[in-house]
Write a protein that holds these residues in place. Structure first.
Motif, PDB file in Angstrom:
ATOM      1  N   GLU A 184       0.810  -1.217   0.000  1.00  0.00           N
ATOM      2  CA  GLU A 184       0.000   0.000   0.000  1.00  0.00           C
ATOM      3  C   GLU A 184       0.845   1.269   0.000  1.00  0.00           C
ATOM      4  OE1 GLU A 184      -3.807   1.893   2.452  1.00  0.00           O
ATOM      5  OE2 GLU A 184      -2.701   0.173   3.248  1.00  0.00           O
ATOM      6  N   HIS A 185       2.047   1.205   0.561  1.00  0.00           N
ATOM      7  CA  HIS A 185       2.886   2.394   0.700  1.00  0.00           C
ATOM      8  C   HIS A 185       3.850   2.585  -0.463  1.00  0.00           C
ATOM      9  CE1 HIS A 185       1.286   2.641   4.721  1.00  0.00           C
ATOM     10  NE2 HIS A 185       1.688   1.404   4.971  1.00  0.00           N
ATOM     11  N   ASP A 186       3.836   1.675  -1.402  1.00  0.00           N
ATOM     12  CA  ASP A 186       4.704   1.771  -2.581  1.00  0.00           C
ATOM     13  C   ASP A 186       3.830   2.077  -3.798  1.00  0.00           C
ATOM     14  OD1 ASP A 186       6.391   1.498  -4.730  1.00  0.00           O
ATOM     15  OD2 ASP A 186       7.341  -0.334  -3.999  1.00  0.00           O
ATOM     16  N   PRO A 187       3.933   3.284  -4.375  1.00  0.00           N
ATOM     17  CA  PRO A 187       3.078   3.656  -5.514  1.00  0.00           C
ATOM     18  C   PRO A 187       3.174   2.709  -6.702  1.00  0.00           C
ATOM     19  CG  PRO A 187       4.242   5.570  -4.640  1.00  0.00           C
ATOM     20  CD  PRO A 187       4.835   4.370  -3.968  1.00  0.00           C
ATOM     21  N   THR A 188       4.255   1.978  -6.806  1.00  0.00           N
ATOM     22  CA  THR A 188       4.402   1.051  -7.930  1.00  0.00           C
ATOM     23  C   THR A 188       3.782  -0.309  -7.651  1.00  0.00           C
ATOM     24  OG1 THR A 188       6.553   0.201  -7.155  1.00  0.00           O
ATOM     25  CG2 THR A 188       6.565   2.191  -8.534  1.00  0.00           C
ATOM     26  N   LYS A 189       3.311  -0.508  -6.405  1.00  0.00           N
ATOM     27  CA  LYS A 189       2.784  -1.832  -6.042  1.00  0.00           C
ATOM     28  C   LYS A 189       1.429  -1.770  -5.327  1.00  0.00           C
ATOM     29  CE  LYS A 189       7.339  -3.962  -5.389  1.00  0.00           C
ATOM     30  NZ  LYS A 189       8.214  -4.697  -4.424  1.00  0.00           N
ATOM     31  N   ASN A 190       0.765  -0.619  -5.358  1.00  0.00           N
ATOM     32  CA  ASN A 190      -0.484  -0.518  -4.590  1.00  0.00           C
ATOM     33  C   ASN A 190      -1.728  -0.574  -5.469  1.00  0.00           C
ATOM     34  OD1 ASN A 190      -0.436   1.966  -5.789  1.00  0.00           O
ATOM     35  ND2 ASN A 190      -0.538   3.158  -3.901  1.00  0.00           N
ATOM     36  N   THR A 191      -1.613  -1.174  -6.652  1.00  0.00           N
ATOM     37  CA  THR A 191      -2.780  -1.404  -7.495  1.00  0.00           C
ATOM     38  C   THR A 191      -3.667  -2.447  -6.825  1.00  0.00           C
ATOM     39  OG1 THR A 191      -1.482  -0.937  -9.462  1.00  0.00           O
ATOM     40  CG2 THR A 191      -3.578  -2.060  -9.774  1.00  0.00           C
ATOM     41  N   ARG A 192      -4.981  -2.172  -6.746  1.00  0.00           N
ATOM     42  CA  ARG A 192      -5.871  -3.004  -5.949  1.00  0.00           C
ATOM     43  C   ARG A 192      -6.753  -3.937  -6.753  1.00  0.00           C
ATOM     44  NH1 ARG A 192      -6.670  -1.923  -0.556  1.00  0.00           N
ATOM     45  NH2 ARG A 192      -5.482  -0.195   0.305  1.00  0.00           N
ATOM     46  N   ARG A 193      -6.703  -3.854  -8.070  1.00  0.00           N
ATOM     47  CA  ARG A 193      -7.605  -4.684  -8.861  1.00  0.00           C
ATOM     48  C   ARG A 193      -6.857  -5.427  -9.959  1.00  0.00           C
ATOM     49  NH1 ARG A 193     -13.073  -2.573 -12.004  1.00  0.00           N
ATOM     50  NH2 ARG A 193     -13.660  -4.573 -12.929  1.00  0.00           N
ATOM     51  N   LEU A 194      -7.163  -6.696 -10.081  1.00  0.00           N
ATOM     52  CA  LEU A 194      -6.567  -7.539 -11.112  1.00  0.00           C
ATOM     53  C   LEU A 194      -7.673  -8.121 -11.976  1.00  0.00           C
ATOM     54  CD1 LEU A 194      -4.243  -9.305 -12.347  1.00  0.00           C
ATOM     55  CD2 LEU A 194      -4.819 -11.011 -10.610  1.00  0.00           C
ATOM     56  N   GLU A 195      -7.550  -7.960 -13.269  1.00  0.00           N
ATOM     57  CA  GLU A 195      -8.461  -8.596 -14.219  1.00  0.00           C
ATOM     58  C   GLU A 195      -7.681  -9.654 -14.983  1.00  0.00           C
ATOM     59  OE1 GLU A 195     -10.391  -5.779 -16.703  1.00  0.00           O
ATOM     60  OE2 GLU A 195     -11.647  -4.968 -15.097  1.00  0.00           O
ATOM     61  N   LEU A 196      -8.137 -10.851 -14.876  1.00  0.00           N
ATOM     62  CA  LEU A 196      -7.422 -11.980 -15.468  1.00  0.00           C
ATOM     63  C   LEU A 196      -8.314 -12.675 -16.489  1.00  0.00           C
ATOM     64  CD1 LEU A 196      -4.975 -13.892 -15.496  1.00  0.00           C
ATOM     65  CD2 LEU A 196      -6.018 -15.126 -13.595  1.00  0.00           C
ATOM     66  N   HIS A 197      -7.845 -12.714 -17.729  1.00  0.00           N
ATOM     67  CA  HIS A 197      -8.594 -13.369 -18.796  1.00  0.00           C
ATOM     68  C   HIS A 197      -7.968 -14.735 -19.069  1.00  0.00           C
ATOM     69  CE1 HIS A 197     -10.798  -9.649 -19.931  1.00  0.00           C
ATOM     70  NE2 HIS A 197      -9.719  -9.086 -19.396  1.00  0.00           N
ATOM     71  N   VAL A 198      -8.770 -15.772 -18.876  1.00  0.00           N
ATOM     72  CA  VAL A 198      -8.311 -17.134 -19.136  1.00  0.00           C
ATOM     73  C   VAL A 198      -9.104 -17.667 -20.322  1.00  0.00           C
ATOM     74  CG1 VAL A 198      -8.004 -19.440 -18.187  1.00  0.00           C
ATOM     75  CG2 VAL A 198      -7.814 -17.447 -16.706  1.00  0.00           C
ATOM     76  N   ASP A 199      -8.429 -17.972 -21.405  1.00  0.00           N
ATOM     77  CA  ASP A 199      -9.025 -18.340 -22.698  1.00  0.00           C
ATOM     78  C   ASP A 199     -10.120 -17.346 -23.075  1.00  0.00           C
ATOM     79  OD1 ASP A 199     -11.546 -19.413 -21.528  1.00  0.00           O
ATOM     80  OD2 ASP A 199     -10.312 -21.102 -20.895  1.00  0.00           O
ATOM     81  N   LYS A 200     -11.129 -17.772 -23.811  1.00  0.00           N
ATOM     82  CA  LYS A 200     -12.151 -16.842 -24.298  1.00  0.00           C
ATOM     83  C   LYS A 200     -13.453 -16.900 -23.505  1.00  0.00           C
ATOM     84  CE  LYS A 200     -10.510 -16.884 -29.094  1.00  0.00           C
ATOM     85  NZ  LYS A 200     -10.884 -17.154 -30.513  1.00  0.00           N
ATOM     86  N   SER A 201     -13.509 -17.788 -22.531  1.00  0.00           N
ATOM     87  CA  SER A 201     -14.776 -17.972 -21.830  1.00  0.00           C
ATOM     88  C   SER A 201     -14.734 -17.639 -20.342  1.00  0.00           C
ATOM     89  CB  SER A 201     -15.268 -19.417 -21.993  1.00  0.00           C
ATOM     90  OG  SER A 201     -14.337 -20.312 -21.403  1.00  0.00           O
ATOM     91  N   THR A 202     -13.539 -17.509 -19.769  1.00  0.00           N
ATOM     92  CA  THR A 202     -13.417 -17.296 -18.331  1.00  0.00           C
ATOM     93  C   THR A 202     -12.700 -15.998 -18.020  1.00  0.00           C
ATOM     94  OG1 THR A 202     -13.311 -19.696 -18.009  1.00  0.00           O
ATOM     95  CG2 THR A 202     -12.662 -18.317 -16.148  1.00  0.00           C
TER      96      THR A 202
END
Length: 390
Positions: A73-91
């Protein structure tokens, strides 16, 4: 009117705005979308890291774990809170690291995938005490799982074992889930389950659980260890999902006996709880219950009598909320309330101060209820009755 002055902040480049936002505390930064349409877009980019992945579903665990472990949280380069992960075309998987150690993980499926295929799920919570805790990384204490299915439940199970500080679990929207076992003898404190319409069997292995919230059709419930809930919510307006008499309600009655806050449907009291305590009716009571939310499909005289019978088991109740929903499941056939037993166990409610009525259609039913309550409330106790406009 003052002369319009140019908005210098809005004119800054996106990269510089994202850099500035990265230094703000999350609770302050989350208000940025309210500034303007452009800042709403800037905020969406600030909390999002998009990760495209064409591997197998099993790789989700590695990617998400790396995302959590790299968070600072205290490192501006590492405090991104959301991950969107696309696995193949359906998930598609969305993971959000919220304040107060809360992690939201949602699964989305496109097309005719196996999102509603039936599956059984055993979820074990890591009860081992961690040897070392890295305070700079994100520590998952509350986990919210949405739309886990037959293809992803095993991956999620392996991830959960890594969360050694997990004490709160919320499961919702698992359309194909038919059987669920929660195995956490010493860690889990809060458990919430909702939106799982096929669930027929729930097994709980835990003796430290304090809060339990269940919404949907009531499944068969098996309890291995005795524990005392302080808050129990059974929002089971759709009735039971089982079709036999296999539900052993005895242990369930015991774990809610010491609850301070309870949500209950009339049918559950009449069909399940009352028969299980009939042999100990004179001694059984919910002696710590302070707040009750009572759900019913109507409030005719028979239903009033049933509720009054339950209230006489709650000598310490202070607040009563009554919700009337005509779509609520009702007990099959005539379920009598033993008046003799009720009178023997009659206890004056000396602490009841507030009654809130919601969904009442008939003034006559409302007045009958108030009169019935006045007969069991202490004469010296002023009673405030509130009613919503239906």
């Amino acid at each position: 009117m003052e002369e319009h002055k140019p908005d210098i902040l809005s004119s800054l480049p996106l990269e510089l705005l994202l850099y500035i936002i990265s230094f703000l505390p999350f609770e302050s930064a989350r208000l940025i979308p309210l500034v303007s349409t452009r800042f709403r877009s800037v905020w969406n980019k600030a909390i999002l890291v998009s990760h495209s992945h064409n591997g197998s579903i099993e790789d989700i665990s590695h990617v998400v774990s790396r995302f959590i472990n790299n968070f600072d949280e205290h490192d501006p380069t590492k405090n991104t809170r959301r991950l969107e992960l696309h696995v193949d075309k359906s998930t598609f998987v969305s993971t959000i690291l919220a304040p107060h150690n809360v992690m939201h993980m949602s699964f989305f499926f496109s097309g005719d995938s196996k999102k509603e295929e039936s599956f059984c799920w055993r979820l074990e919570i890591n009860d081992q005490i961690p040897r070392r805790v890295d305070s700079s990384s994100f520590l998952v204490k509350t986990l919210c799982l949405d739309s886990v299915n037959s293809l992803t439940h095993e991956v999620v199970s392996s991830m959960v074992l890594e969360f050694s500080l997990l004490d709160s679990l919320k499961i919702c929207g698992c359309k194909g889930l038919t059987s669920l076992t929660i195995d956490s003898p010493t860690k889990l404190l809060h458990l919430s389950i909702s939106g799982c319409p096929k669930l027929r069997y729930l097994e709980i292995i835990s003796f430290k659980l304090k809060k339990f919230h269940y919404q949907g059709s009531l499944p068969l419930i098996k309890i291995h260890e005795h524990f005392n809930l302080t808050k129990a919510i059974f929002d089971v307006t759709k009735g039971p999902s089982y079709y036999n008499n296999g539900l052993d309600i005895g242990p369930l009655s015991l774990i809610i006996k010491n609850s301070q806050y309870l949500t209950l449907c009339r049918w559950m009291f009449e069909e399940l709880i009352k028969p299980s305590i009939s042999s100990s009716w004179r001694s059984f009571q919910f002696y710590k219950l302070q707040e009750l939310r009572w759900i019913d499909n109507s409030m005719n005289q028979e239903n009033i009598n049933s509720m009054i019978s339950f209230l006489k088991l709650c000598p310490s109740i202070e607040r009563l909320f009554i919700d009337i929903d005509s779509n609520t499941y009702s007990s099959n056939g005539e379920v009598s309330v033993d008046a003799d037993h009720a009178s023997e166990h009659a206890r004056v409610l000396r602490d009841l101060k507030l009654v809130k009525l919601d969904g009442f259609k008939s003034e006559e039913d409302k007045n009958k209820l108030i009169m019935a309550l006045q007969e069991i409330v202490s004469i010296d106790q002023p009673l405030l009755v509130l009613s919503s406009i239906s």
